[in-house]
Write a protein that holds these residues in place. Structure first.
Motif, mmCIF file in Angstrom:
data_model
loop_
_atom_site.group_PDB
_atom_site.id
_atom_site.type_symbol
_atom_site.label_atom_id
_atom_site.label_comp_id
_atom_site.label_asym_id
_atom_site.label_seq_id
_atom_site.Cartn_x
_atom_site.Cartn_y
_atom_site.Cartn_z
ATOM 1 N N ASP A 125 0.834 -1.197 0.000
ATOM 2 C CA ASP A 125 0.000 0.000 0.000
ATOM 3 C C ASP A 125 0.872 1.250 0.000
ATOM 4 O O ASP A 125 2.002 1.250 0.521
ATOM 5 C CB ASP A 125 -0.893 0.022 1.248
ATOM 6 C CG ASP A 125 -2.078 -0.913 1.146
ATOM 7 O OD1 ASP A 125 -2.346 -1.426 0.045
ATOM 8 O OD2 ASP A 125 -2.741 -1.137 2.177
ATOM 9 N N ARG A 126 0.336 2.305 -0.588
ATOM 10 C CA ARG A 126 1.031 3.589 -0.530
ATOM 11 C C ARG A 126 1.158 4.016 0.929
ATOM 12 O O ARG A 126 0.204 3.873 1.709
ATOM 13 C CB ARG A 126 0.235 4.630 -1.326
ATOM 14 C CG ARG A 126 0.958 5.932 -1.564
ATOM 15 C CD ARG A 126 0.103 6.887 -2.375
ATOM 16 N NE ARG A 126 -0.972 7.495 -1.598
ATOM 17 C CZ ARG A 126 -1.809 8.424 -2.072
ATOM 18 N NH1 ARG A 126 -1.688 8.813 -3.342
ATOM 19 N NH2 ARG A 126 -2.764 8.927 -1.320
ATOM 20 N N ASN A 130 -3.779 5.343 2.157
ATOM 21 C CA ASN A 130 -4.022 4.232 1.238
ATOM 22 C C ASN A 130 -5.501 3.942 1.036
ATOM 23 O O ASN A 130 -5.921 3.526 -0.044
ATOM 24 C CB ASN A 130 -3.303 2.981 1.739
ATOM 25 C CG ASN A 130 -3.642 2.652 3.183
ATOM 26 O OD1 ASN A 130 -4.049 3.529 3.958
ATOM 27 N ND2 ASN A 130 -3.459 1.406 3.577
ATOM 28 N N TYR A 131 -6.304 4.119 2.094
ATOM 29 C CA TYR A 131 -7.743 3.870 2.025
ATOM 30 C C TYR A 131 -8.493 5.144 2.408
ATOM 31 O O TYR A 131 -7.942 6.053 3.029
ATOM 32 C CB TYR A 131 -8.150 2.736 2.969
ATOM 33 C CG TYR A 131 -7.439 1.423 2.717
ATOM 34 C CD1 TYR A 131 -7.404 0.854 1.447
ATOM 35 C CD2 TYR A 131 -6.779 0.751 3.749
ATOM 36 C CE1 TYR A 131 -6.764 -0.348 1.213
ATOM 37 C CE2 TYR A 131 -6.126 -0.457 3.521
ATOM 38 C CZ TYR A 131 -6.118 -0.998 2.256
ATOM 39 O OH TYR A 131 -5.469 -2.188 2.024
ATOM 40 N N TYR A 141 -11.573 3.883 -2.387
ATOM 41 C CA TYR A 141 -10.213 4.143 -2.858
ATOM 42 C C TYR A 141 -9.261 3.057 -2.372
ATOM 43 O O TYR A 141 -9.415 2.530 -1.269
ATOM 44 C CB TYR A 141 -9.691 5.488 -2.322
ATOM 45 C CG TYR A 141 -10.377 6.711 -2.847
ATOM 46 C CD1 TYR A 141 -9.791 7.492 -3.833
ATOM 47 C CD2 TYR A 141 -11.622 7.113 -2.340
ATOM 48 C CE1 TYR A 141 -10.412 8.644 -4.306
ATOM 49 C CE2 TYR A 141 -12.254 8.255 -2.803
ATOM 50 C CZ TYR A 141 -11.642 9.018 -3.785
ATOM 51 O OH TYR A 141 -12.258 10.155 -4.249
ATOM 52 N N HIS A 142 -8.276 2.768 -3.206
ATOM 53 C CA HIS A 142 -7.138 1.944 -2.795
ATOM 54 C C HIS A 142 -5.906 2.436 -3.535
ATOM 55 O O HIS A 142 -5.830 2.355 -4.763
ATOM 56 C CB HIS A 142 -7.382 0.462 -3.089
ATOM 57 C CG HIS A 142 -6.316 -0.435 -2.548
ATOM 58 N ND1 HIS A 142 -6.110 -1.715 -3.023
ATOM 59 C CD2 HIS A 142 -5.392 -0.254 -1.572
ATOM 60 C CE1 HIS A 142 -5.118 -2.272 -2.359
ATOM 61 N NE2 HIS A 142 -4.663 -1.402 -1.487
ATOM 62 N N TYR A 143 -4.953 2.964 -2.782
ATOM 63 C CA TYR A 143 -3.690 3.446 -3.332
ATOM 64 C C TYR A 143 -2.570 2.471 -2.975
ATOM 65 O O TYR A 143 -2.455 2.048 -1.818
ATOM 66 C CB TYR A 143 -3.344 4.819 -2.760
ATOM 67 C CG TYR A 143 -4.175 5.949 -3.310
ATOM 68 C CD1 TYR A 143 -3.764 6.653 -4.436
ATOM 69 C CD2 TYR A 143 -5.371 6.319 -2.690
ATOM 70 C CE1 TYR A 143 -4.526 7.710 -4.938
ATOM 71 C CE2 TYR A 143 -6.130 7.368 -3.182
ATOM 72 C CZ TYR A 143 -5.697 8.055 -4.310
ATOM 73 O OH TYR A 143 -6.451 9.080 -4.809
ATOM 74 N N HIS A 227 3.228 12.112 -2.443
ATOM 75 C CA HIS A 227 2.899 10.719 -2.123
ATOM 76 C C HIS A 227 3.856 9.709 -2.734
ATOM 77 O O HIS A 227 3.636 8.501 -2.588
ATOM 78 C CB HIS A 227 1.479 10.396 -2.606
ATOM 79 C CG HIS A 227 0.418 11.195 -1.926
ATOM 80 N ND1 HIS A 227 -0.012 10.941 -0.644
ATOM 81 C CD2 HIS A 227 -0.292 12.277 -2.361
ATOM 82 C CE1 HIS A 227 -0.960 11.809 -0.305
ATOM 83 N NE2 HIS A 227 -1.143 12.639 -1.332
ATOM 84 N N TYR A 230 2.837 6.004 -7.239
ATOM 85 C CA TYR A 230 1.719 5.176 -6.795
ATOM 86 C C TYR A 230 0.841 4.801 -7.981
ATOM 87 O O TYR A 230 0.940 5.343 -9.078
ATOM 88 C CB TYR A 230 0.894 5.904 -5.734
ATOM 89 C CG TYR A 230 0.333 7.242 -6.179
ATOM 90 C CD1 TYR A 230 -0.897 7.324 -6.834
ATOM 91 C CD2 TYR A 230 1.026 8.421 -5.934
ATOM 92 C CE1 TYR A 230 -1.415 8.541 -7.248
ATOM 93 C CE2 TYR A 230 0.525 9.644 -6.341
ATOM 94 C CZ TYR A 230 -0.692 9.703 -7.002
ATOM 95 O OH TYR A 230 -1.204 10.916 -7.407
ATOM 96 N N ARG A 231 -0.016 3.844 -7.746
ATOM 97 C CA ARG A 231 -1.093 3.458 -8.641
ATOM 98 C C ARG A 231 -2.349 3.365 -7.790
ATOM 99 O O ARG A 231 -2.258 3.223 -6.562
ATOM 100 C CB ARG A 231 -0.802 2.119 -9.324
ATOM 101 C CG ARG A 231 -0.398 0.995 -8.388
ATOM 102 C CD ARG A 231 0.112 -0.236 -9.139
ATOM 103 N NE ARG A 231 0.973 -1.095 -8.341
ATOM 104 C CZ ARG A 231 0.649 -2.286 -7.869
ATOM 105 N NH1 ARG A 231 -0.581 -2.786 -8.100
ATOM 106 N NH2 ARG A 231 1.502 -3.008 -7.179
ATOM 107 N N TYR A 232 -3.503 3.432 -8.420
ATOM 108 C CA TYR A 232 -4.695 3.418 -7.577
ATOM 109 C C TYR A 232 -5.921 2.911 -8.309
ATOM 110 O O TYR A 232 -5.980 2.857 -9.531
ATOM 111 C CB TYR A 232 -4.968 4.794 -6.978
ATOM 112 C CG TYR A 232 -5.368 5.882 -7.957
ATOM 113 C CD1 TYR A 232 -6.678 6.003 -8.417
ATOM 114 C CD2 TYR A 232 -4.431 6.828 -8.378
ATOM 115 C CE1 TYR A 232 -7.053 7.013 -9.277
ATOM 116 C CE2 TYR A 232 -4.797 7.854 -9.247
ATOM 117 C CZ TYR A 232 -6.102 7.940 -9.699
ATOM 118 O OH TYR A 232 -6.474 8.943 -10.557
ATOM 119 N N VAL A 234 -10.240 3.481 -7.898
ATOM 120 C CA VAL A 234 -11.336 4.242 -7.301
ATOM 121 C C VAL A 234 -12.637 3.722 -7.869
ATOM 122 O O VAL A 234 -12.791 3.640 -9.096
ATOM 123 C CB VAL A 234 -11.218 5.752 -7.582
ATOM 124 C CG1 VAL A 234 -12.389 6.496 -6.945
ATOM 125 C CG2 VAL A 234 -9.911 6.309 -7.071
#
Length: 798
Positions: A125-126, A130-131, A141-143, A227, A230-232, A234
């Motif tokens: 997770d970032r 992250n959430y 959301y999930h980063y 940050h 990252y990737r995410y 949504v």
């Protein structure tokens, strides 16, 4: 939660395979250890689940209940034992394949997978937000942290490169007619799954978000200095409920994800033949005459054909399409028409659409019975559908589900229509006010649009099974969602006619296959735009004959139809290409069986079978058909040769010349108009139908093309009647072929086995013509050994 004070979780409860974590603010996280290689995390801000049922998860199953599966139902999973370590700062969960470390402050997850005897970090997770614990809005959301050595594959069929890194995608199903296979997004399917490949240590990982909501994936296109990289993901609605899948190779991930979302349908063998199609026939005023001309031309040009896509013009009046409503001026006798096709060995797939225009003959009936997606006052929710407005049927209403099954039966199946073509089923509902029944729990329609697609497919399939319970149902669908492989064959939608489309459709098909749906194809020749030029049409057919779905389909701007005989100078080549497709059907049928029984994709990129060869992960125009054939499509105009890279880890044969090459090198193959560049993997057996075939005169003579390798190898090949259900009880046949090689001899053993062994008593073996080693048989006798048609042909009496 505030940015300065992240939520701190603790382990609140543990059962055999389920851990519940909570925090004082009321947020809840569930962790499920489902398999040695599958761990699931469900994060519920506020502790409340918004979408309590799933239609995607069907571990090893053929289907799910119509009203879905409870998200807390763990049936079908082995739920293995696992180790749990806990400190004040973190918990660590480990199986033999996966290890999850959760930092309790902020619920930051790190995933490791066992590769080469060592734990390797696969995803994290970032480290910042992250959430979404009430930080921003009501979306999900999930980063995750993004590392520079990562490649991403999957997300279903997406335009552009096979590696999704550096791109962003919107997953909302639309009717993208005339799309660019290089740039258009979004497209037709909702499969929120992707595979990560970390190149440094060769670490794969699968990530599936079980959501029906419209969603966005950013795979590194977005940058924010605060940050890191990252990737995410949504999602507009629903819950964060994701599955992590571990393995040693990308193949492990794809097979496991396919298993997770349900067993691919085992369809009849005839579904693998050439399927004719065009919009122009049924749109014509003399539609039935035009349709019958197709049969006459198949006969005249000896074009093998098993089926035809009956476009929606059979329902149209004044250019309006009214599903289940035959235009009797065009088709005065639907059953007689369908039977005429059957008499010529051609089955019809009738196009059906889930939207009723407001002047549809049955619109008032459906409105009265409450069958539509509706407004808060119960009136049908209006949507744009083609050039008119209408309303979508609500498949979460049991009455609608039953109504659809009845119409499939009385309007199609009773007229001897063999299959359903489920089309225009993206359910483009854009209003926030439209509601669905939700099986008794109303909810906004926008929250679960792909659910209607899945339920439409399930309803069509149930109708076909109930009408013909002793035969395998066959369905096709343009749109779909995770789990659609349980029901249908599919295709990449209404592509635009261009060389660019031919090139990028290859990547789209491979991406979809990595995402659990490999019984697929493309509209050969292009659907929308100009009619194809002769060379493009031929090259597209050269590629298309290797796809599970092989159909030439079109709606050309000039109202012409893409037909095998549209360019007379090419017709002899196209006739022989289609006949070669039929020669390969035993091989493709065995791949269909392997997809159903072993979750192996029928088509795939080269890295699926050769993950140790870094070059296979580079962008290319190649496709493996099963493990045995490497298809090198010609995607550039004017080309008369094709440069192709041979994956290392295997030797290869030019299928046509028999020339032998070591892997790990680039070669140049001739690319004439009469045959496509094609390579066979050393150590492979390709079952063939060597009978001389003609239109409406099917024949079968079993043969096997053997491509020797050093040492010995054994291959099994599935065999049955092609349409029945006896295979469910293990009543089918199987060929077992063993080839042992020495510098001077080849020893071949061909055995017919299984509960219902194949009855063939004479088999033809094809070897590369250059192989003149002495052939010895473990059983049977050699009836003939000669050079013929570019092969060494050995006829074996068993």
């Amino acid at each position: 939660m505030s940015l300065s004070a992240p939520v701190v979780f603790s382990l609140a409860e543990r059962t055999a395979s389920h851990l519940t974590l909570g925090c004082p603010e009321g947020h809840v996280a569930h962790v499920f250890v489902l398999e040695e290689d599958i761990i699931r995390v469900m994060v519920l801000p506020g502790g409340t689940i918004r979408a309590p049922r799933t239609w995607a998860i069907a571990p090893g199953a053929d289907d799910v209940p119509t009203d879905g599966r409870d998200r807390f139902d763990l049936a079908g999973f082995t739920c293995p034992t696992f180790s749990l370590e806990q400190t004040a700062e973190r918990i660590v969960i480990a199986t033999a394949q996966l290890r999850l470390t959760i930092a309790l402050s902020g619920l930051f997850c790190q995933w490791e997978t066992m590769v080469g005897g060592a734990w390797r970090v696969a995803a994290s997770d970032r480290p910042t937000q992250n959430y979404n614990f009430g930080l921003w809005d009501d979306r999900v959301y999930h980063y995750l942290k993004r590392d520079p050595d990562e490649k991403y594959f999957g997300l279903g069929e997406r335009a552009g490169t096979g590696n999704r890194a550096g791109q962003s995608y919107r997953m909302t199903n639309v009717d993208a007619m005339g799309y660019s296979a290089r740039t258009t997004d979004p497209l037709y399917k909702h499969i929120p799954f992707y595979l990560t490949w970390k190149t440094t240590h060769k670490v794969p990982l699968g990530l599936f978000y079980d959501t029906l909501a419209d969603c966005t994936f950013d795979m590194g296109r977005e940058l924010d200095n605060y940050h890191g990289h990252y990737r995410y993901f949504v999602a507009d609605h629903g819950d964060l409920d994701y599955y992590i899948i571990g393995g040693v190779t990308p193949a492990d991930i794809t097979r496991r994800f396919t298993w997770l979302t349900g067993r691919p349908a085992f369809m009849p063998k005839w579904s693998l033949g050439y399927s004719g199609s065009t919009m122009s026939y049924t749109d014509a005023p003399n539609a039935q005459v035009r349709m019958n001309e197709f049969l006459e031309n198949c006969e005249r040009h000896d074009i093998l054909c098993d089926s035809f896509h009956l476009s929606s013009g059979y329902t149209s009046i004044a250019n309006k399409r009214y599903v289940f409503n035959w235009n009797r001026d065009k088709f005065p006798d639907p059953k007689g028409f369908a039977d005429h096709y059957l008499d010529h060995g051609v089955r019809l797939y009738a196009n059906i659409k889930p939207c009723l225009l407001r002047d549809h003959p049955r619109f008032e009936e459906a409105r009265r019975d409450g069958l539509f997606i509706h407004e808060s006052d119960g009136s049908p929710a209006p949507v744009q559908f083609w050039d008119e407005t209408g309303a979508y049927l609500d498949f979460t209403n049991p009455k609608t589900f039953a109504w659809w099954k009845a119409r499939v039966t009385d309007a199609l199946l009773q007229y001897d229509i063999a299959a359903t073509w489920n089309d225009n089923n993206e359910f483009e509902v854009w209003s926030d006010h439209a509601l669905i029944d939700g099986f008794g729990t109303p909810r906004p329609a926008r929250e679960a649009k792909p659910l209607h697609t899945l339920l439409m497919l399930q309803a069509s399939r149930q109708a076909q099974i109930e009408f013909a319970p002793d035969r395998r149902p066959f369905l096709i669908s343009r749109s779909g969602a995770a789990g659609m492989q349980r029901y249908v064959q599919t295709w990449s939608g209404d592509n635009y006619t261009s060389w660019e489309t031919l090139k990028y459709n290859i990547r789209m098909g491979n991406g979809l296959a990595l995402s659990g749906v490999s019984n697929t194809g493309h509209d050969i020749g292009g659907f929308a735009g100009p009619a194809p030029e002769p060379e493009l049409f031929l090259r597209w057919i050269q590629f298309g004959i290797f796809l599970p779905r092989f159909s030439i389909h079109s709606w050309n701007d000039d109202q012409t139809a893409n037909e095998p005989w549209m360019f007379p100078e090419l017709t002899p080549h196209i006739r022989e290409l289609i006949k070669f497709r039929y020669r390969l059907i035993p091989y493709i049928y065995d791949l269909l069986w392997r997809s159903h029984s072993r979750y192996e994709p029928m088509i795939r990129p080269t890295f699926f079978d050769f993950p140790d060869d870094e070059r296979c992960f580079e962008e290319n125009d190649d496709m493996l058909l099963g493990s045995g054939l490497l298809v090198a499509a010609v995607v550039e105009p004017g080309a008369r040769s094709r440069r192709v890279y041979l994956p290392s880890g295997s030797a290869w044969y030019d299928f046509w010349s028999g020339d032998h090459y070591q892997g790990g090198q680039e070669i140049v193959l001739p690319a004439p108009w009469d045959r496509p560049p094609l390579l066979a993997r050393a150590g492979s057996v390709i079952p063939l139908n060597l009978a001389e075939q003609h239109f409406n005169r099917p024949a079968d003579r079993r043969g096997f093309a053997l491509f020797p390798d050093a040492g010995s190898f054994t291959t099994t090949v599935f065999d049955d009647d092609g349409d029945g259900l006896a295979y469910r009880d293990g009543n089918y046949g199987q060929w077992e072929i063993t080839l042992s090689s020495s510098p001077t001899d080849l020893t071949i053993d061909i055995a017919a086995g299984g509960r219902c062994p194949p009855k063939d008593r004479q088999i033809t073996v094809l070897l590369p013509r250059q192989d003149i080693r002495t052939v010895r048989l473990a059983r049977g006798s050699v009836a003939n050994d000669r050079q013929k048609d570019g092969w060494r042909e050995i006829v074996v009496d068993l």
